[in-house]
Design a protein around this motif. Structure first.
Motif, PDB file in Angstrom:
ATOM      1  N   PHE A   1     -33.276   3.377  29.340  1.00 37.05           N
ATOM      2  CA  PHE A   1     -34.339   2.448  28.943  1.00 37.05           C
ATOM      3  C   PHE A   1     -35.119   2.024  30.169  1.00 37.05           C
ATOM      4  CE2 PHE A   1     -34.391   0.421  24.626  1.00 37.05           C
ATOM      5  CZ  PHE A   1     -33.628   1.373  23.995  1.00 37.05           C
ATOM      6  N   GLU A   2     -36.430   1.896  30.021  1.00 39.72           N
ATOM      7  CA  GLU A   2     -37.269   1.322  31.056  1.00 39.72           C
ATOM      8  C   GLU A   2     -37.843   0.044  30.454  1.00 39.72           C
ATOM      9  OE1 GLU A   2     -39.902   4.146  33.106  1.00 39.72           O
ATOM     10  OE2 GLU A   2     -41.470   2.625  33.007  1.00 39.72           O
ATOM     11  N   PHE A   3     -37.626  -1.106  31.078  1.00 33.28           N
ATOM     12  CA  PHE A   3     -37.975  -2.355  30.388  1.00 33.28           C
ATOM     13  C   PHE A   3     -38.257  -3.497  31.363  1.00 33.28           C
ATOM     14  CE2 PHE A   3     -34.014  -4.682  31.205  1.00 33.28           C
ATOM     15  CZ  PHE A   3     -33.189  -3.649  31.611  1.00 33.28           C
ATOM     16  N   THR A   4     -38.969  -4.487  30.858  1.00 32.52           N
ATOM     17  CA  THR A   4     -39.093  -5.772  31.547  1.00 32.52           C
ATOM     18  C   THR A   4     -38.431  -6.814  30.650  1.00 32.52           C
ATOM     19  OG1 THR A   4     -41.107  -6.469  30.440  1.00 32.52           O
ATOM     20  CG2 THR A   4     -41.385  -5.086  32.400  1.00 32.52           C
ATOM     21  N   LEU A   5     -38.226  -8.003  31.183  1.00 32.90           N
ATOM     22  CA  LEU A   5     -37.615  -9.045  30.355  1.00 32.90           C
ATOM     23  C   LEU A   5     -38.626  -9.686  29.395  1.00 32.90           C
ATOM     24  CD1 LEU A   5     -34.872 -10.808  32.501  1.00 32.90           C
ATOM     25  CD2 LEU A   5     -34.760  -8.779  31.076  1.00 32.90           C
TER      26      LEU A   5
ATOM     27  N   GLN B   1     -39.711  -0.873  39.414  1.00 35.37           N
ATOM     28  CA  GLN B   1     -40.973  -1.276  40.023  1.00 35.37           C
ATOM     29  C   GLN B   1     -40.998  -2.797  40.156  1.00 35.37           C
ATOM     30  OE1 GLN B   1     -44.405   0.014  37.824  1.00 35.37           O
ATOM     31  NE2 GLN B   1     -45.541   0.394  39.681  1.00 35.37           N
ATOM     32  N   ALA B   2     -41.122  -3.267  41.400  1.00 40.04           N
ATOM     33  CA  ALA B   2     -41.219  -4.708  41.630  1.00 40.04           C
ATOM     34  C   ALA B   2     -42.662  -5.140  41.418  1.00 40.04           C
ATOM     35  CB  ALA B   2     -40.755  -5.045  43.041  1.00 40.04           C
ATOM     36  N   ALA B   3     -42.846  -6.353  40.880  1.00 37.41           N
ATOM     37  CA  ALA B   3     -44.207  -6.863  40.682  1.00 37.41           C
ATOM     38  C   ALA B   3     -44.742  -7.438  41.984  1.00 37.41           C
ATOM     39  CB  ALA B   3     -44.208  -7.922  39.580  1.00 37.41           C
TER      40      ALA B   3
ATOM     41  N   ASP C   1     -32.713 -13.893  38.341  1.00 40.76           N
ATOM     42  CA  ASP C   1     -33.500 -14.579  39.374  1.00 40.76           C
ATOM     43  C   ASP C   1     -34.681 -13.719  39.823  1.00 40.76           C
ATOM     44  OD1 ASP C   1     -31.969 -16.847  39.315  1.00 40.76           O
ATOM     45  OD2 ASP C   1     -30.633 -16.217  40.955  1.00 40.76           O
ATOM     46  N   LEU C   2     -34.409 -12.423  39.995  1.00 45.37           N
ATOM     47  CA  LEU C   2     -35.497 -11.532  40.419  1.00 45.37           C
ATOM     48  C   LEU C   2     -36.615 -11.513  39.373  1.00 45.37           C
ATOM     49  CD1 LEU C   2     -36.772  -9.352  42.225  1.00 45.37           C
ATOM     50  CD2 LEU C   2     -35.347  -7.641  41.044  1.00 45.37           C
TER      51      LEU C   2
ATOM     52  N   LEU D   1     -40.037  -4.290  36.546  1.00 46.05           N
ATOM     53  CA  LEU D   1     -39.698  -3.169  35.665  1.00 46.05           C
ATOM     54  C   LEU D   1     -38.321  -2.639  36.072  1.00 46.05           C
ATOM     55  CD1 LEU D   1     -40.963  -1.422  33.372  1.00 46.05           C
ATOM     56  CD2 LEU D   1     -41.721   0.148  35.165  1.00 46.05           C
ATOM     57  N   PHE D   2     -37.390  -2.638  35.108  1.00 42.88           N
ATOM     58  CA  PHE D   2     -36.033  -2.140  35.349  1.00 42.88           C
ATOM     59  C   PHE D   2     -35.820  -0.836  34.593  1.00 42.88           C
ATOM     60  CE2 PHE D   2     -35.758  -6.809  35.492  1.00 42.88           C
ATOM     61  CZ  PHE D   2     -35.177  -7.004  36.740  1.00 42.88           C
ATOM     62  N   THR D   3     -34.873  -0.024  35.067  1.00 44.17           N
ATOM     63  CA  THR D   3     -34.387   1.083  34.247  1.00 44.17           C
ATOM     64  C   THR D   3     -32.874   0.952  34.165  1.00 44.17           C
ATOM     65  OG1 THR D   3     -34.127   2.540  36.157  1.00 44.17           O
ATOM     66  CG2 THR D   3     -36.180   2.738  34.921  1.00 44.17           C
ATOM     67  N   ALA D   4     -32.330   1.371  33.039  1.00 44.65           N
ATOM     68  CA  ALA D   4     -30.877   1.335  32.898  1.00 44.65           C
ATOM     69  C   ALA D   4     -30.431   2.504  32.034  1.00 44.65           C
ATOM     70  CB  ALA D   4     -30.442   0.025  32.266  1.00 44.65           C
ATOM     71  N   THR D   5     -29.329   3.129  32.437  1.00 42.67           N
ATOM     72  CA  THR D   5     -28.680   4.115  31.570  1.00 42.67           C
ATOM     73  C   THR D   5     -27.624   3.365  30.793  1.00 42.67           C
ATOM     74  OG1 THR D   5     -29.059   5.871  33.146  1.00 42.67           O
ATOM     75  CG2 THR D   5     -27.405   6.267  31.473  1.00 42.67           C
ATOM     76  N   LEU D   6     -27.828   3.299  29.482  1.00 44.29           N
ATOM     77  CA  LEU D   6     -26.991   2.411  28.680  1.00 44.29           C
ATOM     78  C   LEU D   6     -25.801   3.143  28.096  1.00 44.29           C
ATOM     79  CD1 LEU D   6     -30.009   0.730  26.950  1.00 44.29           C
ATOM     80  CD2 LEU D   6     -28.660  -0.199  28.814  1.00 44.29           C
TER      81      LEU D   6
END
Ligand SMILES: [Zn+2]
Length: 558
Positions: free
Chosen positions: A300-304, A363-365, A394-395, A404-409
């Motif tokens: 998944f590629e996602f933001t909060l 990707q950091a904002a 916190d980040l 923007l985060f990515t995670a292998t779930l």
């Protein structure tokens, strides 16, 4: 004279047989000749060094909304897919009355990962009933062949309106739902689909309607297929849905049952294999049951802003009802964080496993945080001396949730995934194409099976991989005249280079209605895709002049 002949290709016929080096001729949309034959053709392709197989059948898509504005179901055809099955997990947009359209879209925007703006700008609502929906997409024309389940949540919303996501149905409501399922089956639905998954929520975290169904309703609606004596049942199960209960539904309906989504988790490494064993045992008792497995790691590629990956967690549920300002406050609260850490420390079947070494800053904002890009949350948290939950939250908070985060779930253990792909009770599926568009793109699952698993990992012969993508799903769904290269069958074809076939690096594109974005994963090694004998995609992807060559499939032999 033939319309097309493809010469010198290695033919993988879809049955799993060893390939042969021959020619294939097409006339009037069908395969007219195979082997060594004479004959002129309007078009001739020298396919030396390439392989030809039946087009891929993708049994788990969610193109129901998209197909009304994009008849080509992009990006699937360019990825070798010539038939898509829509309406999985019970999420159909038909039937739907005008006053319920907004509710339906609000449910979809969440589970499909598509913005409400995109759905509002895009969906053509020129229908109310399921038969009218099939007629409409047929009239507009489709690029690939299309089959559609009648979906439980759609039917429930049609009958129960706002109450669909709130309560059990009355006997009268169940009877009305059953009539709609029967009407849809008569019009050409390929089966009935539903979900129990805790991950499947509508707006503000309300469960998707089918999750509210009791046993009586499940038995009555599954049983409608017994009355019609046709069609397939499909369910996305929850972590606590026992396969033997699904078997009882299959038995009551006397119909084949496809159980999704069997994704491997490192937290409960035996769970998917136990499901497959239950399915095997049911098959020994004469039930036609199959487990849907995936060839792709679930990335998944996602933001909060859209934290779908966390929404299956009980601790996250209250946040789904909050405004973003309230969410930010909650994310900072120590009590929420404590609950989240506590839940993540427990072993359970869920989408987010809590493996922080598999979650990354993509990707950091804030340009000042660019150095974090590509690093895992685990490594970054360790360096900062923080708990990974605190570090991630916190980040994100410091960047206004834009990180923007990515995670292998799930499905990250390759030896386990390999075992599942080879399981005789498993159907290779679960692309979820048309859904989760902002998070991932597994529409190229078939090319991944051919290139990564068969060629690179040597998990199975290429001919077996081809069979799993073609004749196996065709047989399961009773799709006639497709799935194998045989004279008389429809010319759904994929011409590819076995040495380079696969899927390319994913990238974000902005081609949805209202300028909304999706993740795209382009094809590698695809040279031609024909639907009913007509070329729709080539090495450059979907052709600019691609014909709407697909058919709405309404006749099934199961
Ligand atoms: Zn689905």
């Amino acid at each position: 004279m033939l319309d097309l002949r493809i010469d010198n290709a290695l033919l993988y016929d879809g049955t799993g047989a060893e390939p042969g080096g021959h020619s294939l001729g097409v006339k009037d949309g069908r395969i007219a000749a195979i082997g060594r034959f004479e004959g002129e053709a309007a078009q001739r392709i020298d396919a030396s060094g390439l392989a030809l197989m039946p087009g891929i059948i993708d049994t788990h898509t969610h193109y129901d909304a998209q197909i009304t504005w994009d008849g080509f179901a992009n990006p699937s055809p360019a990825l070798g897919v010539t038939t898509v099955i829509m309406g999985n997990c019970g999420f159909t947009i038909a039937p739907c009355r005008p006053p319920d359209r907004d509710l339906t879209m609000r449910n979809l925007t969440h589970v499909e990962g598509m913005s409400l703006d995109a759905l509002r700008a895009g969906i053509d609502w020129g229908f109310e009933s399921f038969p009218e929906y099939l007629d409409m997409i047929e009239r507009k024309g489709v690029g690939p062949n299309v089959a559609c389940f009648v979906g439980h949540s759609g039917v429930r919303t049609f009958v129960m309106r706002q109450d669909a996501a709130k309560r059990a149905a009355t006997a009268d409501e169940v009877a009305r739902m059953r009539r709609i399922v029967l009407e849809a089956m008569e019009a050409g639905a390929c089966g009935f689909s539903t979900t129990r998954s805790y991950q499947h929520n509508g707006e503000a975290g309300i469960p998707m309607p089918s999750r509210l169904a009791d046993d009586q309703e499940m038995l009555a609606l599954s049983g409608a297929l017994r009355e019609g004596r046709k069609g397939l049942l499909m369910m996305t199960k929850a972590s606590d849905t026992p396969v033997p209960w699904i078997e009882s539904l299959a038995a009551a309906a006397d119909r084949p049952y496809l159980v999704a989504a069997l994704l491997h988790s490192n937290l409960t490494p035996e769970a998917t294999f136990e499901d497959l064993q239950h399915i095997a045992a049911a098959r020994n008792r004469g039930r036609q049951m199959y487990g849907a497995v995936s060839a792709c790691p679930l990335n998944f590629e996602f933001t909060l802003h859209e934290p779908y990956v966390f929404e299956g967690l009980a601790a996250w549920q209250p946040l789904m009802k909050m405004s973003e300002a309230e969410v930010k406050k909650a994310l900072a609260a120590p009590a929420f964080r404590a609950r989240l850490k506590e839940e993540l420390s427990k072993r359970a079947r869920r989408m987010f496993t809590g493996e922080w070494d598999k979650a990354f800053v993509a990707q950091a904002a804030d340009p000042g945080n660019a150095g974090m890009e590509g690093q895992s949350i685990e490594a970054l948290a360790r360096r900062a001396g923080a708990h990974p939950v605190d570090f991630l939250l916190d980040l994100a908070l410091s960047e206004d949730l834009d990180t923007l985060f990515t995670a292998t779930l799930l499905n990250s253990d390759e030896s386990a995934v390999g075992r599942m792909l080879k399981d005789p009770n498993a159907i290779v599926s679960l692309s979820d194409a048309g859904a989760h568009l902002t998070f991932l793109c597994d529409a190229g699952f078939g090319l991944h099976l051919l290139g990564y698993w068969a060629r690179d990992k040597k998990l199975m012969p290429l001919a077996s991989a081809v069979r799993k993508l073609t004749s196996e799903p065709a047989r399961l769904f009773g799709i006639r005249g497709r799935g194998t290269l045989e004279v008389g069958n429809w010319a759904d074809l994929l011409l590819f280079d076995p040495g380079s076939v696969g899927r390319g690096a994913s990238k974000r594109v902005y081609d949805l209605p209202a300028g909304a974005s999706r993740i795209d994963s382009p094809a590698l090694g695809v040279h031609g895709v024909w639907v009913n004998g007509r070329l729709v995609a080539d090495r450059d992807g979907l052709r600019k002049d691609a014909p709407r060559a697909g058919r709405v499939l309404r006749e099934f032999s199961v």
